[in-house]
Design an enzyme around this catalytic site. Structure first.
Site, PDB file in Angstrom:
ATOM      1  N   ALA A 179       0.858  -1.192   0.000  1.00  0.00           N
ATOM      2  CA  ALA A 179       0.000   0.000   0.000  1.00  0.00           C
ATOM      3  C   ALA A 179       0.885   1.229   0.000  1.00  0.00           C
ATOM      4  CB  ALA A 179      -0.888   0.004   1.238  1.00  0.00           C
ATOM      5  N   ASN A 209       0.670   5.798  -1.200  1.00  0.00           N
ATOM      6  CA  ASN A 209      -0.117   6.920  -1.709  1.00  0.00           C
ATOM      7  C   ASN A 209       0.795   7.940  -2.359  1.00  0.00           C
ATOM      8  OD1 ASN A 209      -2.354   5.825  -0.219  1.00  0.00           O
ATOM      9  ND2 ASN A 209      -1.569   6.846   1.599  1.00  0.00           N
ATOM     10  N   HIS A 258       2.832  25.285   2.515  1.00  0.00           N
ATOM     11  CA  HIS A 258       2.291  25.986   3.691  1.00  0.00           C
ATOM     12  C   HIS A 258       0.912  25.431   4.030  1.00  0.00           C
ATOM     13  CE1 HIS A 258       5.595  28.956   3.710  1.00  0.00           C
ATOM     14  NE2 HIS A 258       5.671  28.533   2.460  1.00  0.00           N
ATOM     15  N   HIS A 266      10.523  32.351   2.208  1.00  0.00           N
ATOM     16  CA  HIS A 266       9.069  32.496   2.007  1.00  0.00           C
ATOM     17  C   HIS A 266       8.693  33.959   1.771  1.00  0.00           C
ATOM     18  CE1 HIS A 266       4.823  32.004   2.335  1.00  0.00           C
ATOM     19  NE2 HIS A 266       4.710  32.385   3.588  1.00  0.00           N
TER      20      HIS A 266
HETATM   21  C1  23J Z   1       1.306  33.481   1.764  1.00  0.00           C
HETATM   22  C2  23J Z   1       0.908  34.790   1.785  1.00  0.00           C
HETATM   23  C3  23J Z   1       0.568  35.391   2.963  1.00  0.00           C
HETATM   24  C4  23J Z   1       0.626  34.660   4.132  1.00  0.00           C
HETATM   25  C5  23J Z   1       1.035  33.312   4.142  1.00  0.00           C
HETATM   26  C6  23J Z   1       1.358  32.743   2.945  1.00  0.00           C
HETATM   27  C7  23J Z   1       1.105  32.515   5.401  1.00  0.00           C
HETATM   28  O1  23J Z   1       0.568  32.864   6.417  1.00  0.00           O
HETATM   29  C8  23J Z   1       1.955  31.288   5.460  1.00  0.00           C
HETATM   30  O2  23J Z   1       1.442  30.173   5.505  1.00  0.00           O
HETATM   31  O3  23J Z   1       3.156  31.456   5.496  1.00  0.00           O
HETATM   32  S1  23J Z   1       0.190  35.440   5.632  1.00  0.00           S
HETATM   33 MN    MN Z   2       3.541  29.476   6.021  1.00  0.00          MN
END
Ligand code: 23J
Ligand code: MN
Length: 263
Positions: free
Chosen positions: A64, A66, A73, A83
């Protein structure tokens, strides 16, 4: 200090249960609440999908497994410096380049559960953090600071978790001066129990989304959708949260956990 002995004692206490491991992650699946951005940013992170490749059937008689469709995020997750635009230049700001030692660190738990229940838009300020330090001790360099709101109790309902109305989402978080202060203290990261590290109203702050803007500008990290912070001591626990080693990743779901002395 005899480090070898400390690690040996640690191992026996872990095995005996004197040190407990607390799960700080939420279930990750199609029902996991996800961030909804304001309509002017058209693209949201997609719903999580878990697809069966085989389950002891014609596609795999003895096994099994997936495959997943999942945004970085999603659910209980780690925010890496890359990020945010303010953190984009750090060579060690991606999930595959951050030093692994940063994934294990002491954690300070600031209880804002009563305030957040009374006011869903509650904001923790620098003065609030200082008042907590006066009671529990100073936040040290290299430590996590996490905001307990007990928001995880809403995790079974996306509507309650996001808590949005016509004016936008209502969820607690930090002020600009709170984040500036913990950076000054040398905190390695900022964590919350809500959908993101910033408050629901953080888009209107200056700068917008201070937990993202300022923490990542300082090459520090974020953790969102943490669970079970109500079971941790204010000080004294060790937080372990390691993102997947996604190449040039900006974040990742994590199995976050804490080591705590048994009560
Ligand atoms: C992308 C744009 C704005 C925000 C976020 C992501 C998050 O909160 C995140 O998950 O990093 S505020
Ligand atoms: Mn995030």
């Amino acid at each position: 200090m005899d480090t070898q002995k400390i690690l040996g004692d640690f191992a026996s206490q872990l095995l005996s249960g004197a040190i407990q491991v607390v799960d700080l992650s939420a279930p990750l699946g199609p029902d996991t609440p996800l961030l909804k951005l304001p309509p002017d940013f058209a693209v949201d992170t997609p719903k999580i999908e878990i697809h069966t490749i085989s389950e002891y059937d014609k596609n795999g008689p003895f096994w099994a497994w997936n495959w997943l469709k999942i945004g970085e995020h999603s659910g209980t997750h780690f925010d890496a410096p890359h990020h945010w635009i303010t953190g984009k230049e750090f060579a060690d700001g991606y999930t595959d380049t951050i030093d692994v030692k940063n994934y294990v660190a002491p954690v300070n738990v600031i209880d804002c559960s009563a305030e957040s229940a009374a006011d869903n838009d509650f904001l923790l300020t620098a003065d609030g953090v200082k008042a907590w330090e006066a009671k529990h001790g100073a936040i040290g360099r290299g430590e996590w600071v996490v905001m307990r709101t007990d928001w995880d109790k809403r995790n079974n309902s996306e509507e309650k978790f996001l808590n949005a109305d016509a004016n936008g989402p209502h969820s607690p978080g930090p002020t600009v001066d709170c984040i500036e202060y913990i950076i000054e203290r040398g905190a390695i990261g900022w964590g919350t129990q809500c959908i993101g590290t910033d408050a629901g109203a953080a888009g209107g702050m200056e700068p917008p989304f201070p937990a993202h803007n300022l923490m990542h500008k300082a090459n520090r990290y974020g953790l969102a959708s943490l669970c079970n912070l109500d079971t941790l001591p204010a000080k004294g626990a060790i937080l372990i949260a390691a993102p997947l080693k996604i190449v040039k990743g900006t974040g990742s779901p994590v199995r976050a956990m804490a080591l705590v002395p048994k009560k």
